[in-house]
Design a protein around this motif. Structure first.
Motif, mmCIF file in Angstrom:
data_model
loop_
_atom_site.group_PDB
_atom_site.id
_atom_site.type_symbol
_atom_site.label_atom_id
_atom_site.label_comp_id
_atom_site.label_asym_id
_atom_site.label_seq_id
_atom_site.Cartn_x
_atom_site.Cartn_y
_atom_site.Cartn_z
ATOM 1 N N THR A 50 7.571 -7.861 21.552
ATOM 2 C CA THR A 50 8.556 -7.406 20.909
ATOM 3 C C THR A 50 9.478 -8.344 20.364
ATOM 4 O O THR A 50 9.587 -7.187 19.162
ATOM 5 C CB THR A 50 9.029 -6.718 22.488
ATOM 6 N N ASN A 51 9.781 -9.020 20.708
ATOM 7 C CA ASN A 51 10.582 -10.289 19.995
ATOM 8 C C ASN A 51 9.573 -11.590 19.196
ATOM 9 O O ASN A 51 8.813 -11.929 20.190
ATOM 10 C CB ASN A 51 11.961 -10.300 20.407
ATOM 11 N N GLY A 52 10.283 -12.556 18.577
ATOM 12 C CA GLY A 52 9.662 -14.020 18.363
ATOM 13 C C GLY A 52 8.362 -13.591 17.664
ATOM 14 O O GLY A 52 7.901 -14.908 17.813
ATOM 15 N N LYS A 53 7.394 -13.028 17.075
ATOM 16 C CA LYS A 53 6.665 -13.202 16.467
ATOM 17 C C LYS A 53 6.620 -13.773 15.225
ATOM 18 O O LYS A 53 6.014 -14.763 14.954
ATOM 19 C CB LYS A 53 5.584 -11.563 16.041
ATOM 20 N N GLY A 54 7.814 -13.488 14.703
ATOM 21 C CA GLY A 54 7.519 -13.695 13.207
ATOM 22 C C GLY A 54 7.908 -16.003 13.455
ATOM 23 O O GLY A 54 7.125 -16.577 12.592
ATOM 24 N N SER A 55 8.363 -15.325 14.308
ATOM 25 C CA SER A 55 8.659 -17.646 14.443
ATOM 26 C C SER A 55 7.747 -18.042 15.250
ATOM 27 O O SER A 55 7.527 -19.030 14.271
ATOM 28 C CB SER A 55 10.115 -17.300 15.951
ATOM 29 N N THR A 56 7.293 -17.294 15.487
ATOM 30 C CA THR A 56 5.938 -17.742 16.561
ATOM 31 C C THR A 56 4.567 -18.251 15.757
ATOM 32 O O THR A 56 4.385 -19.838 15.494
ATOM 33 C CB THR A 56 4.992 -16.587 17.127
ATOM 34 N N HIS B 86 16.258 -19.197 22.870
ATOM 35 C CA HIS B 86 14.570 -18.602 22.684
ATOM 36 C C HIS B 86 13.397 -18.908 21.971
ATOM 37 O O HIS B 86 12.570 -18.851 22.245
ATOM 38 C CB HIS B 86 14.848 -16.707 22.333
ATOM 39 N N GLN B 87 13.979 -19.710 20.744
ATOM 40 C CA GLN B 87 12.984 -20.398 20.007
ATOM 41 C C GLN B 87 12.518 -21.664 20.757
ATOM 42 O O GLN B 87 11.178 -21.948 20.145
ATOM 43 C CB GLN B 87 13.666 -21.121 18.846
ATOM 44 N N HIS B 88 12.791 -22.160 21.767
ATOM 45 C CA HIS B 88 11.806 -23.153 22.373
ATOM 46 C C HIS B 88 10.371 -22.431 22.866
ATOM 47 O O HIS B 88 9.600 -22.611 23.366
ATOM 48 C CB HIS B 88 12.780 -24.105 23.827
ATOM 49 N N ASN B 89 10.840 -21.017 23.824
ATOM 50 C CA ASN B 89 10.230 -20.190 24.323
ATOM 51 C C ASN B 89 8.744 -20.715 23.629
ATOM 52 O O ASN B 89 7.739 -20.449 23.766
ATOM 53 C CB ASN B 89 10.660 -19.064 24.845
ATOM 54 N N SER C 27 16.604 -9.534 21.532
ATOM 55 C CA SER C 27 17.319 -9.811 20.399
ATOM 56 C C SER C 27 18.193 -10.329 20.006
ATOM 57 O O SER C 27 19.013 -11.349 19.792
ATOM 58 C CB SER C 27 15.882 -9.806 18.807
ATOM 59 N N ILE C 28 19.271 -9.526 20.088
ATOM 60 C CA ILE C 28 21.008 -9.313 20.198
ATOM 61 C C ILE C 28 21.214 -10.399 21.213
ATOM 62 O O ILE C 28 22.436 -11.129 20.509
ATOM 63 C CB ILE C 28 21.454 -8.225 20.385
ATOM 64 N N GLN C 29 20.477 -9.924 22.669
ATOM 65 C CA GLN C 29 21.225 -11.227 23.421
ATOM 66 C C GLN C 29 20.534 -12.970 23.491
ATOM 67 O O GLN C 29 21.168 -13.771 23.324
ATOM 68 C CB GLN C 29 20.640 -10.767 24.600
ATOM 69 N N ALA C 30 19.443 -12.618 22.487
ATOM 70 C CA ALA C 30 19.656 -14.396 22.203
ATOM 71 C C ALA C 30 20.491 -14.376 20.792
ATOM 72 O O ALA C 30 20.218 -15.323 20.898
ATOM 73 C CB ALA C 30 17.494 -14.529 21.495
ATOM 74 N N LEU C 31 20.745 -13.656 20.149
ATOM 75 C CA LEU C 31 21.242 -14.167 19.040
ATOM 76 C C LEU C 31 23.121 -14.372 19.983
ATOM 77 O O LEU C 31 23.492 -15.205 19.251
ATOM 78 C CB LEU C 31 21.947 -12.973 18.544
ATOM 79 N N ILE C 32 23.416 -13.713 20.543
ATOM 80 C CA ILE C 32 24.494 -13.849 21.079
ATOM 81 C C ILE C 32 24.320 -15.608 21.973
ATOM 82 O O ILE C 32 25.487 -15.643 21.841
ATOM 83 C CB ILE C 32 24.791 -12.977 22.584
#
Length: 419
Positions: free
Chosen positions: A47-53, A256-259, A316-321
């Protein structure tokens, strides 16, 4: 077709909307001699984090001397970046060449079958598979899924490894109304005998994924079970049996980017153990730390400080906050928000309001973009307003910190206007 003809033809297919299913893809791939079978691919869903990974994987492999193709969406600066080599978008001439080749097969599909016209995303996915499978060979191709996994147009090849970054409620009208429904869709990325690296916290979903792994007779490698991440404010440690990497500090902001980075590290360790890739772990960590991803907590202007983030759902909003509170705790934040239809707008805005001194909404030029008036109705903040021309608003902003968010498509257009 030339480059501009190709772009017009591709983008014109947006009228066909979203049509889940892989039968059209399978037919076209067969017609092109199945180029997807020629790539050594890593499939990334979530759902989130695909592009970063994807970016962490690409950077770490490039630092190890490999040539790496990537497939990502949507694009932020230029269309070509969707198909890249070592982080560099392929050329206009390459786009024109592969689009022309794929168009021939698309026309055959439309005239010789009853499967219907392929969508824009299916066409671009076909271009990617043809490019890396028949035109330009690279060592590895990291493929980001579009929507879900089971019926996503990328789910037509057997990868060397699959990754699930996260599961949360998004695109519920297509993927299902519950977390388990979405898990069942994304679990379709698991292939027979292909190692699977995943991040799942919910007990019910973990049980489901474990069953999927068992049925496919493969190895499941789970975050917080097989490997762990120890967060230390802006740094983290990675531990998996004898593999231990400490004091990792990323260019990408947010815990979240650590994960996401740890999923990439575990994947590369597994490929190294299997002899699929030879990894120098020092170079791997250098690549992980230096990786950058556009549109995610990205500073596009220093004065006044202007940050864009393509957060587009509640997770992703919560990760941004969380990231804004960690890195900018004493700043007065003005939010400029816009979003597309089908998102949990009310919840997203409720999440953001507490960190905002002022809250503005706007719209942008995109078929699914919501009108500013309808967004305004959802904002309870005392200091709020409608922005008619977001480019002018950004240009003349004189506050402390401007945060632009709500949609990657919106962020893409904002960045284009800042050039």
């Amino acid at each position: 077709m030339n480059y501009l003809d190709s772009l017009y033809w591709i983008l014109e297919r947006e009228k066909h909307g979203i049509k889940p299913g892989i039968k059209r893809m399978q037919w076209m791939l067969d017609a092109m001699d199945n180029p997807q079978d020629n790539i050594k691919g890593i499939h990334v869903v979530g759902t989130n984090g695909k592009g970063s990974t994807v970016t962490f994987l690409r950077s770490a492999l490039v630092h190890n001397g490999y040539e790496v193709g990537t497939f990502t969406s949507p694009h932020i600066d230029t269309f070509n970046e969707r198909i890249s080599i070592n982080g560099e978008p392929i050329s206009d001439d390459d786009i024109a060449f592969i689009a022309t080749k794929v168009r021939e097969v698309v026309e055959q599909l439309e005239t010789q079958t009853t499967l219907g016209a392929p969508t824009e995303f299916e066409v671009i996915t076909m271009m990617m598979f043809y490019y890396f499978g028949a035109v330009r060979t690279v060592d590895f191709v990291v493929v980001e899924a579009g929507l879900g996994a089971m019926n996503d147009s990328t789910n037509v090849f057997k990868p060397i490894l699959s990754i699930l970054t996260s599961i949360s409620l998004d695109h519920t009208n297509i993927l299902g109304e519950t977390m388990l429904d979405i898990a069942k869709d994304k679990g379709a990325v698991v292939k027979l005998g292909v190692p699977f690296v995943y991040h799942v916290d919910d007990i019910e979903i973990e049980g489901y994924m474990n069953n999927v792994v068992e049925k496919n007779h493969t190895k499941g490698i789970k975050l917080n079970r097989d490997f762990v991440v120890v967060h230390n404010e802006k740094e983290f440690n990675f531990r998996w049996n004898e593999y231990e990497f400490n004091d990792i500090e990323l260019e990408m902001k947010g815990t979240h980017q650590h994960n996401n980075a740890s999923l990439a590290i575990a994947s590369l360790v597994e490929l190294h153990k299997r002899g699929v890739a030879t990894i120098d772990f020092n170079k791997m960590i250098d690549g992980i730390e230096e990786a950058k991803w556009q549109g995610r907590i990205e500073t596009i202007r220093e004065e006044p400080l202007t940050i864009v983030d393509g957060a587009h759902n509640t997770e992703s909003i919560q990760a941004l906050i969380d990231t804004m509170e960690m890195y900018y705790p004493d700043r007065e934040i003005t939010i400029l928000f816009s979003a597309i239809d089908g998102k949990p707008i009310r919840t997203m805005i409720e999440q953001l309001e507490p960190i905002a001194k002022e809250f503005f909404v706007t719209t942008f030029d995109y078929p699914k973009a919501l009108p500013a008036d309808s967004l305004y109705e959802e904002v309870d903040h005392d200091y709020k307003g409608i922005v008619k021309d977001y480019r002018e608003f950004i240009e003349h902003f004189e506050g402390d910190l401007l945060l632009v968010t709500g949609s990657l498509y919106f962020v893409s257009q904002v960045k284009e206007g800042m050039k």
